[in-house]
Design a protein around this motif. Structure first.
Motif, mmCIF file in Angstrom:
data_model
loop_
_atom_site.group_PDB
_atom_site.id
_atom_site.type_symbol
_atom_site.label_atom_id
_atom_site.label_comp_id
_atom_site.label_asym_id
_atom_site.label_seq_id
_atom_site.Cartn_x
_atom_site.Cartn_y
_atom_site.Cartn_z
ATOM 1 N N GLY A 189 -19.607 -44.320 -64.031
ATOM 2 C CA GLY A 189 -19.302 -45.239 -65.124
ATOM 3 C C GLY A 189 -18.112 -44.785 -65.944
ATOM 4 O O GLY A 189 -17.258 -45.600 -66.328
ATOM 5 N N PHE A 190 -18.027 -43.477 -66.210
ATOM 6 C CA PHE A 190 -16.934 -42.950 -67.032
ATOM 7 C C PHE A 190 -15.587 -43.091 -66.323
ATOM 8 O O PHE A 190 -14.592 -43.501 -66.940
ATOM 9 C CB PHE A 190 -17.195 -41.486 -67.367
ATOM 10 N N VAL A 191 -15.555 -42.773 -65.036
ATOM 11 C CA VAL A 191 -14.300 -42.880 -64.281
ATOM 12 C C VAL A 191 -13.820 -44.320 -64.247
ATOM 13 O O VAL A 191 -12.634 -44.619 -64.507
ATOM 14 C CB VAL A 191 -14.478 -42.336 -62.845
ATOM 15 N N VAL A 192 -14.725 -45.252 -63.943
ATOM 16 C CA VAL A 192 -14.337 -46.665 -63.866
ATOM 17 C C VAL A 192 -13.912 -47.175 -65.239
ATOM 18 O O VAL A 192 -12.908 -47.905 -65.357
ATOM 19 C CB VAL A 192 -15.493 -47.518 -63.303
ATOM 20 N N PHE A 193 -14.642 -46.803 -66.276
ATOM 21 C CA PHE A 193 -14.275 -47.257 -67.623
ATOM 22 C C PHE A 193 -12.885 -46.756 -68.006
ATOM 23 O O PHE A 193 -12.083 -47.516 -68.573
ATOM 24 C CB PHE A 193 -15.300 -46.767 -68.644
ATOM 25 N N GLN A 194 -12.603 -45.508 -67.717
ATOM 26 C CA GLN A 194 -11.282 -44.966 -68.045
ATOM 27 C C GLN A 194 -10.180 -45.705 -67.285
ATOM 28 O O GLN A 194 -9.110 -45.972 -67.831
ATOM 29 C CB GLN A 194 -11.230 -43.472 -67.723
ATOM 30 N N LEU A 245 -20.966 -49.928 -69.411
ATOM 31 C CA LEU A 245 -20.530 -50.385 -68.088
ATOM 32 C C LEU A 245 -21.600 -50.099 -67.029
ATOM 33 O O LEU A 245 -21.779 -50.881 -66.089
ATOM 34 C CB LEU A 245 -19.214 -49.699 -67.714
ATOM 35 N N SER A 246 -22.325 -49.009 -67.187
ATOM 36 C CA SER A 246 -23.417 -48.696 -66.264
ATOM 37 C C SER A 246 -24.512 -49.752 -66.316
ATOM 38 O O SER A 246 -25.199 -49.999 -65.316
ATOM 39 C CB SER A 246 -24.009 -47.319 -66.594
ATOM 40 N N CYS A 247 -24.688 -50.391 -67.483
ATOM 41 C CA CYS A 247 -25.649 -51.490 -67.588
ATOM 42 C C CYS A 247 -25.225 -52.653 -66.700
ATOM 43 O O CYS A 247 -26.056 -53.301 -66.048
ATOM 44 C CB CYS A 247 -25.763 -51.967 -69.036
ATOM 45 N N VAL A 248 -23.923 -52.926 -66.673
ATOM 46 C CA VAL A 248 -23.396 -54.002 -65.819
ATOM 47 C C VAL A 248 -23.631 -53.672 -64.352
ATOM 48 O O VAL A 248 -24.132 -54.500 -63.574
ATOM 49 C CB VAL A 248 -21.894 -54.217 -66.091
ATOM 50 N N PHE A 249 -23.252 -52.459 -63.954
ATOM 51 C CA PHE A 249 -23.421 -52.050 -62.559
ATOM 52 C C PHE A 249 -24.899 -52.055 -62.157
ATOM 53 O O PHE A 249 -25.246 -52.427 -61.031
ATOM 54 C CB PHE A 249 -22.828 -50.658 -62.339
ATOM 55 N N SER A 250 -25.762 -51.638 -63.074
ATOM 56 C CA SER A 250 -27.199 -51.595 -62.780
ATOM 57 C C SER A 250 -27.773 -52.992 -62.607
ATOM 58 O O SER A 250 -28.724 -53.190 -61.841
ATOM 59 C CB SER A 250 -27.943 -50.860 -63.893
ATOM 60 N N SER A 251 -27.207 -53.968 -63.334
ATOM 61 C CA SER A 251 -27.683 -55.345 -63.176
ATOM 62 C C SER A 251 -27.266 -55.927 -61.833
ATOM 63 O O SER A 251 -27.885 -56.871 -61.337
ATOM 64 C CB SER A 251 -27.148 -56.226 -64.316
ATOM 65 N N TRP A 252 -26.216 -55.358 -61.243
ATOM 66 C CA TRP A 252 -25.762 -55.800 -59.924
ATOM 67 C C TRP A 252 -26.548 -55.140 -58.785
ATOM 68 O O TRP A 252 -26.787 -55.741 -57.760
ATOM 69 C CB TRP A 252 -24.281 -55.468 -59.736
ATOM 70 N N SER A 253 -26.874 -53.863 -58.997
ATOM 71 C CA SER A 253 -27.421 -53.075 -57.893
ATOM 72 C C SER A 253 -28.593 -52.210 -58.359
ATOM 73 O O SER A 253 -28.436 -51.381 -59.253
ATOM 74 C CB SER A 253 -26.315 -52.180 -57.303
ATOM 75 N N HIS A 254 -29.732 -52.400 -57.719
ATOM 76 C CA HIS A 254 -30.901 -51.584 -58.034
ATOM 77 C C HIS A 254 -30.693 -50.146 -57.597
ATOM 78 O O HIS A 254 -31.205 -49.205 -58.228
ATOM 79 C CB HIS A 254 -32.151 -52.165 -57.379
ATOM 80 N N SER A 255 -29.933 -49.939 -56.533
ATOM 81 C CA SER A 255 -29.662 -48.578 -56.058
ATOM 82 C C SER A 255 -28.811 -47.810 -57.057
ATOM 83 O O SER A 255 -28.956 -46.588 -57.198
ATOM 84 C CB SER A 255 -28.963 -48.615 -54.695
#
Length: 563
Positions: free
Chosen positions: A174-179, A143-153
């Motif tokens: 990432g863990f909190v959102v995934f859960q 999921l962090s890969c998805v978020f990273s593709s959205w935002s460079h920050s």
């Protein structure tokens, strides 16, 4: 009514079809599965085992075998043999679900007794909680890969968490959102989750294939030197590494093998699982780790860095090239892997934990409640420690096959050889002392002793693996390395031998009536039993145990009011 009585009624599981009164032995989710909920066909069962294989765990699974010094050919040979063993044991262990539409929890009552069943169920609950957390953490990395593709920050987010936590700020988000996003699927009934599995399996397989093709293409079409490496070792050492590899590969799937009947009970036909189990394990389960091997080998040769985790590969893309093309590719791969982890975790761990808790405390847990609790408890085990530290806890949990493999051996020997595919379903839901599965005070000490005999020799090896300073003999180590194979045959042999020395009474006796509305009319005709639609109250008195069940209002008989 007292406060405790009111609270009990409030939290008690509601009755459902086939059960008028929920008791501490039964609710609608653990009685034999009726025809209305048996909607899985061949492709559903194919997707069930495929989702186990299109995951990060299977993709990276070959790395541990290569670390032993084995060649890629030997590694793939071990995987193929391991998968073949899983196929055989999974199909044999699927039979109670296919023939009688009961799950793992009820099979435990057959082999360990109505009360003794808690042993196998509690072990499974612990496994479900721990592995839900483990797979959730891997999913959060995707999921962090998805978020990273959205935002460079987000990609370059600074860590504000102390090092002692063994987790970065990015990983925590990432863990909190995934859960959180993992909770809604738990409210879908397991039998209706099959279409999500089919779609996700297909998408993930092609995403993995694309990842492999991209890496090999970048390396000029070469699969890399890692594919042709191996270490020199004695033939004896190599043989034991093979046994260790086969045992560990089976052990990684032993939890799914043990509760196979939890899901075959959703099948429309007895053996709908045959094609799916063979194809998913022997084809998908072999191709995916091979893809992982080729990808890691090609990347190592091209960039001089060994990366096994696909999420790490995607993050590497983004750090090296944050172009729209790279971001789009990272988004797609990250999203598909995230969906794969959610589906696998839901089916393999959450539902499994829900079914086990439903069998453990049927008055308070159905599958949905148990699944949610499994997910919530997974926070307690702090799964990030499994991957970011040299935790001995994960070593212990990975070795739980030491306890699970003998249980599979007992179930298979008992069902196929001792009872010859016969069960008396009504006697599995009562504490009546005359019940076939009450044994001695509700416990089958014979099979419990056999279970102990099988796993105790492996404990010193397990202790040594956790604390290497504690020395054990080579023989003990080798037994531990091959425990899943050795323990299975020990229990299988002892269960059969003990049944000849101390035979059970009337092992081939079955119910004369389909009291739980388990079978279709066609199935009843083949089994020569009276269909549910033709039962009336006088039939309940045929068997004294069934009569007691009737008194407890467990059986919801057909409504005869209109006749």
């Amino acid at each position: 009514m007292s406060f405790l009585s009111k609270l009990h009624e409030l939290i008690k599981v509601t009755p459902g079809e086939g059960v008028e009164n929920v008791t501490y032995l039964r609710n609608k989710d653990i009685i034999p599965m009726g025809p209305d909920r048996r909607i899985w066909g061949v492709w559903s069962m194919t997707a069930y085992w495929s989702i186990t294989n299109v995951t990060i765990s299977t993709w990276t699974g070959a790395s541990s075998l290569l670390s032993l010094g084995l060649s890629v050919g030997e590694t793939m040979g071990i995987i193929i043999i391991g998968n073949a063993i899983v196929v055989v044991l999974a199909l044999l262990n699927a039979a109670p679900g296919g023939y009688f539409h009961i799950g793992y929890t009820i099979s435990q009552r057959v082999v360990f007794g109505i009360r003794g069943s808690w042993i196998g169920i509690i072990i499974r609950v612990i496994l479900s909680v721990v592995w839900f957390g483990s797979q959730a953490y891997l999913g959060s990395l995707c999921l962090s890969c998805v978020f990273s593709s959205w935002s460079h920050s987000y990609l370059t987010m600074a860590n504000t968490i102390p090092e002692s936590v063994n987790m970065t700020t990015q990983q925590l988000v990432g863990f909190v959102v995934f859960q959180i996003i993992s909770i809604p699927p738990l409210f879908v009934k397991p039998e209706k989750f099959n279409k999500a599995l089919m779609v996700t399996c297909t998408l993930t397989f092609f995403a993995m294939m694309g990842l492999t093709i991209w890496t090999v293409t970048r390396n000029g079409g070469s699969d890399g030197a890692l594919m042709h490496s191996s270490k020199e070792m004695s033939s004896s050492t190599r043989a034991w590494f093979w046994i260790q590899g086969i045992s560990s590969w089976y052990g990684s799937l032993s939890a799914g093998v043990s509760n196979q009947s939890d899901f075959t009970r959703f099948s429309r036909k007895t053996w709908s699982s045959v094609f799916g189990t063979i194809f998913s394990l022997m084809v998908i389960g072999t191709v995916i780790p091979l893809m992982g091997l080729v990808t890691a080998s090609a990347y190592l040769e091209k960039y001089g860095e060994e990366i096994w985790m696909p999420n790490e590969l995607v993050m590497k893309w983004l750090h090296d090239d944050y172009s729209p093309k790279a971001r789009a590719a990272a988004f797609f791969v990250g999203l598909v892997f995230t969906l794969s982890q959610i589906c696998f975790n839901t089916m393999g761990n959450a539902y499994a934990g829900g079914m086990d808790l439903s069998g453990l405390l049927p008055q308070y847990f159905n599958i949905t409640r148990g699944s949610v609790l499994t997910a919530l408890l997974s926070w307690v085990v702090q799964p990030w420690d499994f991957y970011n530290t040299s935790s001995t806890f994960v070593t212990v949990m990975s070795s739980f096959s030491v306890f699970m493999s003998p249980i599979v051996g007992i179930i298979v020997a008992d069902f196929w050889v001792v009872r010859r595919k016969h069960l008396k379903l009504t006697h599995l839901y009562t504490t009546d002392r005359n019940g076939k599965y009450w044994y001695w005070h509700g416990v089958n000490y014979r099979n419990i002793c056999i279970w102990f005999i099988a796993f105790v020799p492996a404990l010193p090896g397990l202790i040594h693996s956790v604390t290497p300073s504690i020395e054990v003999s080579e023989g003990i180590k080798n037994f531990y390395y091959g425990n899943t194979i050795f323990e299975y045959f020990i229990t299988f042999f002892l269960v059969i031998v003990s049944s000849y020395i101390w035979p059970y009474e009337n092992v081939e006796e079955e119910d004369e009536y389909d009291f739980f509305h388990t079978f279709t009319d066609e199935e009843c005709a083949k089994k020569h039993i009276v269909p549910y639609s033709q039962i009336d109250e006088s039939d309940l008195k045929i068997d004294p145990v069934v009569s007691n069940l009737s008194a407890e209002l467990v059986i919801a008989l057909p409504d005869k009011a209109d006749e």
